[in-house]
Every structure is written in C-alpha cells, then in structure tokens.
Motif scaffolding. Sequence first.
Motif, PDB file in Angstrom:
ATOM      1  N   ALA A   1       0.794  -1.237   0.123  1.00  0.00           N
ATOM      2  CA  ALA A   1       0.029  -0.136   0.079  1.00  0.00           C
ATOM      3  C   ALA A   1       0.978   1.432   0.199  1.00  0.00           C
ATOM      4  CB  ALA A   1      -1.026  -0.085   1.342  1.00  0.00           C
ATOM      5  N   GLU A   2       1.942   1.357   0.848  1.00  0.00           N
ATOM      6  CA  GLU A   2       2.800   2.449   0.876  1.00  0.00           C
ATOM      7  C   GLU A   2       3.504   2.528  -0.499  1.00  0.00           C
ATOM      8  OE1 GLU A   2       5.312   1.561   4.042  1.00  0.00           O
ATOM      9  OE2 GLU A   2       3.930   2.025   5.582  1.00  0.00           O
ATOM     10  N   THR A   3       3.804   1.386  -1.206  1.00  0.00           N
ATOM     11  CA  THR A   3       4.485   1.672  -2.625  1.00  0.00           C
ATOM     12  C   THR A   3       3.523   2.086  -3.628  1.00  0.00           C
ATOM     13  OG1 THR A   3       6.146  -0.231  -1.782  1.00  0.00           O
ATOM     14  CG2 THR A   3       5.896   0.182  -4.345  1.00  0.00           C
ATOM     15  N   LEU A   4       2.519   1.614  -3.671  1.00  0.00           N
ATOM     16  CA  LEU A   4       1.633   1.907  -4.688  1.00  0.00           C
ATOM     17  C   LEU A   4       0.559   3.170  -4.760  1.00  0.00           C
ATOM     18  CD1 LEU A   4       0.092  -1.759  -5.153  1.00  0.00           C
ATOM     19  CD2 LEU A   4       1.740  -0.702  -6.690  1.00  0.00           C
TER      20      LEU A   4
ATOM     21  N   GLY B   1      -4.358   2.320  -5.300  1.00  0.00           N
ATOM     22  CA  GLY B   1      -5.075   1.797  -4.040  1.00  0.00           C
ATOM     23  C   GLY B   1      -4.749   0.512  -3.873  1.00  0.00           C
ATOM     24  N   CYS B   2      -5.685  -0.212  -3.281  1.00  0.00           N
ATOM     25  CA  CYS B   2      -5.509  -1.600  -2.871  1.00  0.00           C
ATOM     26  C   CYS B   2      -6.259  -2.447  -3.920  1.00  0.00           C
ATOM     27  CB  CYS B   2      -6.101  -2.003  -1.453  1.00  0.00           C
ATOM     28  SG  CYS B   2      -4.844  -0.742  -0.574  1.00  0.00           S
TER      29      CYS B   2
ATOM     30  N   GLY C   1      -6.446  -6.001  -9.565  1.00  0.00           N
ATOM     31  CA  GLY C   1      -6.376  -5.240 -10.680  1.00  0.00           C
ATOM     32  C   GLY C   1      -4.889  -5.194 -11.299  1.00  0.00           C
ATOM     33  N   LEU C   2      -4.017  -5.751 -10.699  1.00  0.00           N
ATOM     34  CA  LEU C   2      -2.700  -5.829 -10.969  1.00  0.00           C
ATOM     35  C   LEU C   2      -2.004  -7.080 -11.521  1.00  0.00           C
ATOM     36  CD1 LEU C   2      -1.273  -3.984  -7.918  1.00  0.00           C
ATOM     37  CD2 LEU C   2      -1.915  -2.657  -9.900  1.00  0.00           C
TER      38      LEU C   2
ATOM     39  N   ARG D   1      -4.235 -15.640 -20.604  1.00  0.00           N
ATOM     40  CA  ARG D   1      -4.039 -14.083 -21.059  1.00  0.00           C
ATOM     41  C   ARG D   1      -3.817 -13.202 -19.855  1.00  0.00           C
ATOM     42  NH1 ARG D   1      -2.930 -11.615 -25.560  1.00  0.00           N
ATOM     43  NH2 ARG D   1      -3.325  -9.482 -25.883  1.00  0.00           N
ATOM     44  N   GLU D   2      -2.766 -12.156 -19.758  1.00  0.00           N
ATOM     45  CA  GLU D   2      -2.643 -11.228 -18.493  1.00  0.00           C
ATOM     46  C   GLU D   2      -2.868  -9.882 -19.030  1.00  0.00           C
ATOM     47  OE1 GLU D   2      -3.420  -9.393 -15.926  1.00  0.00           O
ATOM     48  OE2 GLU D   2      -2.641 -11.034 -14.791  1.00  0.00           O
ATOM     49  N   ASN D   3      -4.113  -9.085 -18.983  1.00  0.00           N
ATOM     50  CA  ASN D   3      -4.419  -7.793 -19.694  1.00  0.00           C
ATOM     51  C   ASN D   3      -4.219  -6.611 -18.649  1.00  0.00           C
ATOM     52  OD1 ASN D   3      -5.171  -8.987 -22.272  1.00  0.00           O
ATOM     53  ND2 ASN D   3      -6.867  -9.589 -21.165  1.00  0.00           N
ATOM     54  N   CYS D   4      -3.784  -6.778 -17.484  1.00  0.00           N
ATOM     55  CA  CYS D   4      -3.644  -5.798 -16.394  1.00  0.00           C
ATOM     56  C   CYS D   4      -2.381  -4.651 -17.112  1.00  0.00           C
ATOM     57  CB  CYS D   4      -3.244  -5.973 -14.968  1.00  0.00           C
ATOM     58  SG  CYS D   4      -4.834  -7.043 -14.409  1.00  0.00           S
ATOM     59  N   GLU D   5      -2.674  -3.440 -16.804  1.00  0.00           N
ATOM     60  CA  GLU D   5      -1.688  -2.333 -17.299  1.00  0.00           C
ATOM     61  C   GLU D   5      -0.724  -2.235 -16.114  1.00  0.00           C
ATOM     62  OE1 GLU D   5      -1.263   2.410 -18.174  1.00  0.00           O
ATOM     63  OE2 GLU D   5      -3.546   1.348 -17.898  1.00  0.00           O
ATOM     64  N   TRP D   6      -0.943  -2.161 -15.216  1.00  0.00           N
ATOM     65  CA  TRP D   6      -0.198  -2.088 -14.073  1.00  0.00           C
ATOM     66  C   TRP D   6       0.302  -3.442 -13.063  1.00  0.00           C
ATOM     67  CZ3 TRP D   6       2.197   2.607 -13.016  1.00  0.00           C
ATOM     68  CH2 TRP D   6       1.667   3.911 -13.772  1.00  0.00           C
ATOM     69  N   GLY D   7       1.538  -3.409 -12.817  1.00  0.00           N
ATOM     70  CA  GLY D   7       2.035  -4.522 -12.053  1.00  0.00           C
ATOM     71  C   GLY D   7       3.054  -4.534 -10.953  1.00  0.00           C
TER      72      GLY D   7
END
Length: 236
Positions: free
Chosen positions: A127-130, A136-137, A141-142, A205-211
């Motif tokens: 949470a502190e990193t993102l 968010g949390c 979605g990642l 398939r993995e479509n998330c933009e952020w990781g």
Amino acid sequence: MLYLHGCSAGSVALRLAKDIAENNLGTRVLVVCVEATMPVFRAPDVTQLDALVATTLFGDGAGAAIIGASPINSVERPIFHMISASQATLPGTENTVGIKVSEIGQHFKMSAELPKMVGDNIKRCLAETLEPFGLGCDWNGLFWVAHPGGRAILDSYQAALGLDPEKLAASRRVLRDHGNMIGATVFFVLDEMWCRRQTGNEEERENCEWGVILGLGPGITIEMMVLRAAGSERQE
C-alpha cells in the motif's frame, strides 16, 4: 556484483540497473543473474536441518535482461516500464532469514515463521509503495511478478491480498517447472508473464496495465517494484 541477497538478488539488480540507466543518458545496462547451489550442498546433518531444506528447495538457474531509459522507438521495443522501486525491512526479523559463508560453503537460515511474517506485513508494504500512483488496494487489478520462494510463500501472498488464483499462475508455473532458483527466478517469472500477455489463450492471458515485482531477502527484506506494461492502450 551482488552476493548473499538470496531470493531478492534479481530484484535488487534490476533496481540498481534502473538507477544507472536513468542517471546516465543513453546507457543500456545488461543485468545477469547466475545461481549455483553447489556451495550449499553437504552431507546430511541433523544439527543443520536448514542446509537440508536449502539443498532440496533451491535449484540452479540463470537469467538476464537489458535495462535502459528513453527507448529508441525505431529499434527498441520495451516489454515493461520500471516505474518505481522500493525496499522495506521488517523489524526484528534479523534471524528469520540469513545467509553466511564459511569454510564449508554457504549456510542458509530459514525460519518456519517466514510465510506468516510476510503475510502479516505484505499488504501494508505494498500500500505504501502503490499509493503515490493512485493504484489503491485493488490487488486483483494488477499483474504479479512474485518471486516463488516456495509454495507457502505464494500461498501467503494469495491469502493476505485476496488474490484470485490466476494472479499467481506465472509464479506457480515457474516454481513447478524450475523450482526456486534464488535470485535468477524473477527473470523466469518476468518471461512467463510476458508470454502470458502475448498468448491468445483467454485462460492464461494477462491484460492488466500495472503490476508489481516482489522479492524476499535476508532481514526479512521485501523488494518491490511498480511495473507498467509497455504498449498499453491507455498508455501515452
């Protein structure tokens, strides 16, 4: 040269390469991580059970990546953008995970409490990193490039963050096919994740933009890096 960083070594090397590339215009950094488990191998000893665990858990492996900043679009095709890197050390865990070198080779210390300690703290650290990126949390979605230190470690991530099973599929497949190759493993997971982003199989398939990249080291040290997939439809 980086030694005795354990499973976080690959993540540490990527973080340092990111700093070098961003502070030296036009630089391209070749990161190479090689792990050999022979220094851990020794005859069974009931007083050194950690050595037996290390011998059965760890495997040999090698991986590499080229890191740079300001890609030349006509000739370079980035796979992931390394947005931000951070590190957290959990207080009072100096004796939970450790590595030292003696005349008879490397010694690993790994407490059975490691998965629980990680599970109890990983949500706060992430949470502190993102938070600075407004992510968010929404953990599902990642996409997740989690170093598979072992099945119990991956299970602790999944339980603590409430991840859907497929979110750690890349890490679990690398662990199943290759084992824990210590620092080099993160390169295998990155490659598996890239393949899953290219596949036409909807189940993989993995479509998330952020990781996020996750790696654990002695301390307990948690290495984290925020990634953004290159070529995202929402990316400028």
